[in-house]
Design an enzyme around this catalytic site. Structure first.
Site, PDB file in Angstrom:
ATOM      1  N   GLY A 159      12.012 -36.768   5.474  1.00  0.00           N
ATOM      2  CA  GLY A 159      10.879 -35.852   5.666  1.00  0.00           C
ATOM      3  C   GLY A 159      10.105 -35.858   4.356  1.00  0.00           C
ATOM      4  N   THR A 160       9.241 -36.828   4.227  1.00  0.00           N
ATOM      5  CA  THR A 160       8.602 -37.026   2.919  1.00  0.00           C
ATOM      6  C   THR A 160       7.579 -35.937   2.593  1.00  0.00           C
ATOM      7  OG1 THR A 160       7.181 -38.584   4.047  1.00  0.00           O
ATOM      8  CG2 THR A 160       8.977 -39.508   2.726  1.00  0.00           C
ATOM      9  N   ASN A 161       7.189 -35.132   3.607  1.00  0.00           N
ATOM     10  CA  ASN A 161       6.290 -34.016   3.282  1.00  0.00           C
ATOM     11  C   ASN A 161       7.041 -33.009   2.428  1.00  0.00           C
ATOM     12  OD1 ASN A 161       4.604 -35.282   5.095  1.00  0.00           O
ATOM     13  ND2 ASN A 161       5.121 -33.921   6.788  1.00  0.00           N
ATOM     14  N   ASP A 162       8.182 -32.542   2.942  1.00  0.00           N
ATOM     15  CA  ASP A 162       8.950 -31.570   2.166  1.00  0.00           C
ATOM     16  C   ASP A 162       9.564 -32.218   0.933  1.00  0.00           C
ATOM     17  OD1 ASP A 162       8.937 -28.854   3.137  1.00  0.00           O
ATOM     18  OD2 ASP A 162       9.676 -29.681   5.021  1.00  0.00           O
ATOM     19  N   HIS A 215      -4.279 -28.114   5.282  1.00  0.00           N
ATOM     20  CA  HIS A 215      -3.757 -27.846   6.627  1.00  0.00           C
ATOM     21  C   HIS A 215      -4.695 -28.407   7.694  1.00  0.00           C
ATOM     22  CE1 HIS A 215      -3.392 -25.372  10.303  1.00  0.00           C
ATOM     23  NE2 HIS A 215      -2.091 -25.453  10.044  1.00  0.00           N
ATOM     24  N   LYS A 235     -16.023 -63.167 -11.060  1.00  0.00           N
ATOM     25  CA  LYS A 235     -17.214 -64.007 -11.161  1.00  0.00           C
ATOM     26  C   LYS A 235     -16.931 -65.255 -11.996  1.00  0.00           C
ATOM     27  CE  LYS A 235     -21.076 -61.878 -11.463  1.00  0.00           C
ATOM     28  NZ  LYS A 235     -21.240 -60.617 -12.147  1.00  0.00           N
ATOM     29  N   SER A 271      16.456 -39.393   8.424  1.00  0.00           N
ATOM     30  CA  SER A 271      15.014 -39.565   8.547  1.00  0.00           C
ATOM     31  C   SER A 271      14.376 -38.819   7.378  1.00  0.00           C
ATOM     32  CB  SER A 271      14.519 -39.011   9.878  1.00  0.00           C
ATOM     33  OG  SER A 271      13.128 -39.193   9.967  1.00  0.00           O
ATOM     34  N   GLU A 314      15.060 -34.320   3.137  1.00  0.00           N
ATOM     35  CA  GLU A 314      13.779 -33.786   2.670  1.00  0.00           C
ATOM     36  C   GLU A 314      13.938 -32.848   1.490  1.00  0.00           C
ATOM     37  OE1 GLU A 314      11.752 -31.854   5.952  1.00  0.00           O
ATOM     38  OE2 GLU A 314      13.613 -31.095   6.773  1.00  0.00           O
ATOM     39  N   ARG A 373      14.106 -32.580  16.670  1.00  0.00           N
ATOM     40  CA  ARG A 373      14.493 -31.820  15.486  1.00  0.00           C
ATOM     41  C   ARG A 373      14.684 -30.357  15.860  1.00  0.00           C
ATOM     42  NH1 ARG A 373      10.439 -31.040  10.582  1.00  0.00           N
ATOM     43  NH2 ARG A 373       9.520 -29.549  12.030  1.00  0.00           N
ATOM     44  N   CYS A 392       9.712 -39.835   8.668  1.00  0.00           N
ATOM     45  CA  CYS A 392       8.863 -39.153   9.646  1.00  0.00           C
ATOM     46  C   CYS A 392       7.833 -38.227   9.014  1.00  0.00           C
ATOM     47  CB  CYS A 392       9.694 -38.415  10.683  1.00  0.00           C
ATOM     48  SG  CYS A 392      10.697 -37.100   9.972  1.00  0.00           S
ATOM     49  N   GLY A 425     -22.376 -53.580  -9.213  1.00  0.00           N
ATOM     50  CA  GLY A 425     -23.423 -52.726  -9.785  1.00  0.00           C
ATOM     51  C   GLY A 425     -22.909 -51.632 -10.706  1.00  0.00           C
ATOM     52  N   ARG A 466     -23.455 -61.333 -18.085  1.00  0.00           N
ATOM     53  CA  ARG A 466     -23.052 -60.490 -16.943  1.00  0.00           C
ATOM     54  C   ARG A 466     -21.615 -60.019 -17.067  1.00  0.00           C
ATOM     55  NH1 ARG A 466     -26.399 -61.841 -12.218  1.00  0.00           N
ATOM     56  NH2 ARG A 466     -27.694 -63.599 -12.782  1.00  0.00           N
ATOM     57  N   TYR A 521      12.870 -47.661  10.371  1.00  0.00           N
ATOM     58  CA  TYR A 521      11.770 -47.292  11.269  1.00  0.00           C
ATOM     59  C   TYR A 521      10.830 -46.267  10.644  1.00  0.00           C
ATOM     60  CZ  TYR A 521      14.347 -42.989  12.525  1.00  0.00           C
ATOM     61  OH  TYR A 521      14.974 -41.779  12.501  1.00  0.00           O
ATOM     62  N   ARG A 539     -18.243 -65.772  -3.815  1.00  0.00           N
ATOM     63  CA  ARG A 539     -17.051 -64.919  -3.730  1.00  0.00           C
ATOM     64  C   ARG A 539     -16.687 -64.795  -2.264  1.00  0.00           C
ATOM     65  NH1 ARG A 539     -20.636 -59.790  -5.346  1.00  0.00           N
ATOM     66  NH2 ARG A 539     -21.947 -59.969  -3.541  1.00  0.00           N
ATOM     67  N   ARG A 567       9.035 -32.214  16.985  1.00  0.00           N
ATOM     68  CA  ARG A 567       9.190 -30.874  16.409  1.00  0.00           C
ATOM     69  C   ARG A 567       9.325 -29.897  17.570  1.00  0.00           C
ATOM     70  NH1 ARG A 567       4.906 -33.019  12.775  1.00  0.00           N
ATOM     71  NH2 ARG A 567       5.660 -32.974  10.616  1.00  0.00           N
ATOM     72  N   MET A 626     -21.305 -51.991 -13.682  1.00  0.00           N
ATOM     73  CA  MET A 626     -21.379 -52.280 -15.116  1.00  0.00           C
ATOM     74  C   MET A 626     -22.718 -52.956 -15.398  1.00  0.00           C
ATOM     75  SD  MET A 626     -17.523 -53.417 -16.041  1.00  0.00           S
ATOM     76  CE  MET A 626     -17.285 -54.535 -14.681  1.00  0.00           C
TER      77      MET A 626
HETATM   78  C1  PEP Z   1       8.586 -33.538   6.473  1.00  0.00           C
HETATM   79  O1  PEP Z   1       8.921 -32.600   5.746  1.00  0.00           O
HETATM   80  O2  PEP Z   1       8.213 -34.643   6.058  1.00  0.00           O
HETATM   81  C2  PEP Z   1       8.617 -33.364   7.927  1.00  0.00           C
HETATM   82  C3  PEP Z   1       8.394 -34.384   8.748  1.00  0.00           C
HETATM   83  O3  PEP Z   1       8.799 -32.097   8.368  1.00  0.00           O
HETATM   84  P1  PEP Z   1       7.619 -31.020   8.474  1.00  0.00           P
HETATM   85  O4  PEP Z   1       6.359 -31.680   8.101  1.00  0.00           O
HETATM   86  O5  PEP Z   1       7.651 -30.543   9.892  1.00  0.00           O
HETATM   87  O6  PEP Z   1       8.096 -29.993   7.509  1.00  0.00           O
HETATM   88 MG    MG Z   2       9.943 -30.910   6.646  1.00  0.00          MG
END
Ligand code: PEP
Ligand code: MG
Length: 899
Positions: free
Chosen positions: A781-784, A452, A23, A779, A760, A627, A847, A101, A92, A867, A336, A572, A103
């Site tokens: 596997g950012t989940n694991d 899940h 502001k 690749s 992973e 995979r 992935c 709104g 203000r 990628y 703004r 998968r 503060m």
């Molecule tokens: C992961 O682990 O990121 C992955 C892509 O494999 P999944 O989710 O099947 O374990």
């Molecule tokens: Mg995995």
């Protein structure tokens, strides 16, 4: 020189939002442009930070304020709280990022028992003066002195009742003067303090109260949700008040520099004659369309439209502007860059490009993947007076209507008969998958955005509301009960809004998304579809990251292609072992010798070959990264506890248990693991279950041969999961190459197939240099990788404590949603660097779920990934974000704006 904490409006600019707040920075910018802004000054966020640290304003602040107040009084020719004709100021809050709104604000500072008469005389409106004083005492009492708001409300309610009034508008001067006295008495009783008559004391304490409001509950909750850091602090603007309620030649309004819904140029807004800003917001009176100001006050109208044009050209964006006309004189109170809907964001970005105000990288910085997502889902037309059954976490957006079902058999039975269903479960597990596939929407009682149910639903593009804790789900009784006692039996129609996280009883009207139709068919139409199409084209042209899909079936592959996938980055293969094939997998698990295993493997081979052939056909000409099997084998066996119960019941009733069932039970007993996530899975299966990967690889090789013979152009790649050491990869790779060479020889067609690995596990990331020597690609596997780096099982954390961590601010965002840059991200960065050092032509992708998350995509771009691979439904947003990342949109800003 001592630090200057206070800045006159004519001394700043819009670049200084960090110091002056949004502001203050915009008021400074407009003052610099020579626009008619009521004069004032801003106390910087640095002073607030000192206050938050020490509990005191910085030394010298009050003196600085005195100096700037003197300047302000000189400019305006009136003195703060002067009895005859007082200067009044607004105090203000204004943080770097808009916190609407959240503060405190205190208006009319400077009024007291004497100057209220001065204001009455100068304005010629006695009632207005007393009403302003009443508002000040009330606002000051609650925000500065901490009196409970209800104490003042009680007085007003009683007074209205005594006078037989429906609202406050009927109070006369004598009523208001009496109310002021009563309010002052309430303050005295509750705080032991007097309402300060000294205008300067009012101002100083108001400034401190605004500082304090930064740490108020509302503000803290809002910051957490919007990912605004807690340590920024707020600025405070002190500005001369102007009054739009000074008669028929006065008024107040809000104007947009173009239509905020469509982006079309023109004059849009509302105007309320003889009114204050609050009246517009509270809607007590109906505002006029802004165009009508032209007839009422042509001079002000012309001035205003000129200013709107100037602001838009200057900011190169849609601005919204608050203005007041005081006795024929126009004042601009605030501007703004205007908030807009997702549709308007795309349309405005394109309109501004067409008008030559911005270029494409700027246009892409004005839209984001979250907005694009919003445009792809069907939505409900209106909620009307439908009964709200439950409220939960908006886990997968969109809108769906269907009959409530409580388990998989009912879901699949009704769906097979053509009835749309909504699956309601306390929580979901992989066993619920067929029910989720059959359902239009999924509702769970437990779990959050990365439970899940949420992950699977998003992957499938299904609507999902999770964690509806107030919904009592009685699966055995086949009914659920809402918080208000509404009971819904199985088969009742409900409407699920996954964007808002709500469930309603009955069928709400649905509107399909035109943007999705475009993405599915490529058919363009004017308006939002055209704007989205143009932005996506530009993003595709700008992005360095390739965008591939996670797709396991031919149908998914085909959809991914339509949504612009450059191939499949993760296919998968576990689903290829489910359904009727489960029986074969059981045989495979039960077998003790190679000879026993052979028939099961031989029977699985043609099924798998057919699956791979179809997927390669759907992705003809593009890479398909397959995979090898990842989950522990006991996941393919019937539920252990249920099997144990069945056998016990059979024994108790003297029945002879089915020998196959007994063997399967014993096998699952043998294979049961304490920590399946860290057990016999991934590459370990390939090494320890003879014949398993040879069969998978043979099926891939034979599918390639079949496709080549059919004139196709297959590009398979084989990916090994859960590798921890290069030794594992070398062994499996040798086996893969042996089988492919064998298939190639048999067919007389060489089967060329790169072999890569998932990264992973932390150890894989830390030894990426060695692993790269045996891998054609990585690749992530950012989940694991997130689970193993944090030592958290995603499902368990989601079900048990992640929500609590988020509530308490231990985490600001789930690491399963947005990549944890400092921890997991550091491993990713290291693995990219060391992998490439060892092998400069190494291709690197991501992935895990994070590949579809806007904030994470900017990080992956930054660290040099090649990628992304995400679920088909997240592809359009991922393409857009990859394009935005290339245009170097500030990654921190993207993280903050993540929803
Ligand atoms: C992961 O682990 O990121 C992955 C892509 O494999 P999944 O989710 O099947 O374990
Ligand atoms: Mg995995």
């Amino acid at each position: 020189m001592a630090t200057a904490y206070v800045h006159d409006f004519d001394a700043g600019s819009r670049e200084q939002a960090a110091l002056l707040g949004g502001k203050g920075a915009n008021l400074a910018e407009m003052t610099r442009l020579g626009l008619p802004v009521p004069p004032g000054f801003t106390v910087g966020t640095d002073a607030c930070r000192v206050f938050l640290r020490t509990g005191e304003v910085p030394v010298g602040l009050d003196a600085e304020i005195a100096e700037h107040l003197t300047g302000l009084q000189r400019a305006i020719g009136r003195r703060l709280g002067e009895p005859d004709d007082p200067l009044l100021v607004s105090v203000r809050s204004g943080a770097r990022f808009s916190m609407p709104g959240m503060m405190d604000t205190i208006l009319d500072v400077g009024l007291n028992d004497a100057s209220v008469f001065g204001l009455a005389k100068a304005s010629g409106r006695e009632r207005f003066a007393w009403d302003s004083y009443r508002r000040l005492v009330q606002m000051y009492g609650t925000t500065v002195l901490g009196v409970a708001a209800a104490r003042f409300e009680d007085v007003l309610t009683r007074r209205r009742a005594e006078r037989g009034l429906a609202d406050d508008l009927g109070f006369e001067v004598s009523d208001l003067a009496g109310i002021v006295e009563e309010f002052k008495a309430v303050i005295g009783q509750d705080t032991g303090e007097e309402f300060p008559q000294d205008p300067r004391a009012q101002l100083d304490r108001a400034v401190r109260a605004v500082f304090r409001s930064w740490t108020g509950e509302r503000a803290r909750v809002y910051r957490r949700r919007e990912h605004i850091p807690d340590d920024l602090g707020t600025a405070v603007t002190v500005q001369a008040m102007v009054f739009g309620n000074s008669g028929p030649d006065s008024g107040t309004g809000v104007a947009f520099t173009r239509d905020p819904a469509t982006g079309r140029a023109g004059v849009y807004g509302d105007y309320l004659p003889d009114a204050q800003g609050e009246d517009v917001v509270s809607g007590v009176r109906n505002a006029l369309p802004l165009q009508e100001l032209e007839a009422l006050d042509p001079r002000s109208y012309e001035r205003l439209t000129g200013i709107l044009g100037l602001l838009e050209t200057h900011y190169r964006d849609l601005c919204d502007v608050e203005f007041t006309i005081e006795r024929g004189r126009l004042w601009i109170l605030q501007t703004r860059v205007g908030k807009r809907t997702a549709e308007a964001a795309f349309r405005i970005a394109c309109a501004l490009v067409d008008e030559g105000l911005i270029d494409w990288p700027q246009a892409l910085s004005r839209v984001d993947g979250g907005q694009l997502d919003q445009l792809t889902f069907p939505r409900f037309d209106a909620h009307g007076d439908a009964t709200l059954l439950a409220r939960g976490v908006p886990a997968s957006p969109g809108a769906a209507v269907g009959a409530v079902v409580f388990d998989v058999p009912e879901a699949t039975r009704r769906a097979a008969a053509g009835e749309p269903v909504v699956l309601v479960r306390p929580e979901t597990s992989p066993d619920d998958l067929p029910g989720m596939i059959a359902a239009e929407a999924v509702v769970t009682g437990r779990g959050g955005k990365t439970s899940h149910a949420a992950v699977v639903a998003r992957g499938m593009g299904k609507v999902c509301v999770c964690g509806a804790a107030d919904l009592d789900i009685d699966v055995a009784g086949r009914r659920c009960t809402g918080a208000d006692g509404t009971v819904v039996a199985e088969g009742t129609t409900v409407s699920v809004d996954g964007t808002a996280g709500t469930v309603y009883v009955g069928a709400l009207p649905l509107v399909a998304s035109a943007v999705t139709r475009y993405l599915e068919t490529g058919i363009r139409s004017a308006g939002v579809v055209e704007a989205v199409a143009r932005c996506l084209e530009q993003a595709d042209a700008a992005r360095r990251l390739a965008v591939l899909a996670n797709a396991d079936t031919p149908a998914d592959a085909a959809r991914a292609r339509r949504f612009g996938a450059g191939g499949i980055g993760l296919c998968r293969t576990e689903h290829m072992f489910l359904g009727p094939r489960r029986r074969l997998v059981e045989e495979l698990i039960l077998a003790r010798t190679d000879a026993d295993r052979r028939p099961a493997l031989d029977a699985l081979l043609p099924f798998q070959r057919a699956d791979f052939t179809e997927i390669l056909a759907a992705m003809d000409g593009l890479p398909v990264t397959i995979r090898l099997l990842d989950p522990p084998l006991h996941e393919f066996l019937p539920d252990h506890t249920e099997a144990a119960v069945r056998l016990a019941v059979a024994r108790a009733t003297g029945e002879e248990p089915d020998p196959h069932e007994v063997r399967v039970y014993e096998a699952s007993e043998r294979l049961r693991e304490q920590n399946p996530m860290l057990g016999l899975r991934g590459v370990r299966l390939a090494l320890l279950v003879p014949g398993l990967i040879a069969t998978q690889v043979r099926a891939i090789g034979e599918a390639v041969v079949a496709r080549v013979r059919a004139g196709g152009d297959p590009h398979p790649e084989i990916m090994i999961p859960l590798v921890a050491t290069v030794a594992e990869l070398r062994l499996v790779r040798a086996e893969v190459e042996r089988v492919l060479a064998e298939v190639g020889q048999e067919a007389g067609i060489p089967v060329d197939c790169p072999v890569g690995t998932m990264i992973e596990l932390p150890r894989a990331a830390l030894t990426a240099g060695e692993i790269a020597a045996a891998a054609d690609f990585f690749s992530f596997g950012t989940n694991d990788l997130t689970q193993t780096t944090w030592g958290l099982s995603r499902d368990d954390a989601e079900a048990a404590f992640l929500a609590d961590y988020l509530d308490r601010g231990i985490l600001t965002v789930s690491p399963f949603e947005t990549i944890d840059r400092e921890g997991v991200g550091r491993l990713v960065r290291l693995a990219v660097e060391e992998g490439r050092r060892a092998r400069p032509d190494l291709r690197i992708g991501v992935c895990g779920e994070h590949a579809g998350d806007p904030a994470s995509i900017h990080f992956f771009h930054e660290v040099g990934v090649d990628y992304l691979s995400c679920s088909p439904y997240r592809l359009p947003a991922a393409r857009l974000e990859a394009g935005r990342a290339a245009g170097s949109v500030d990654a921190e800003e993207v993280t903050r704006r993540r929803r």
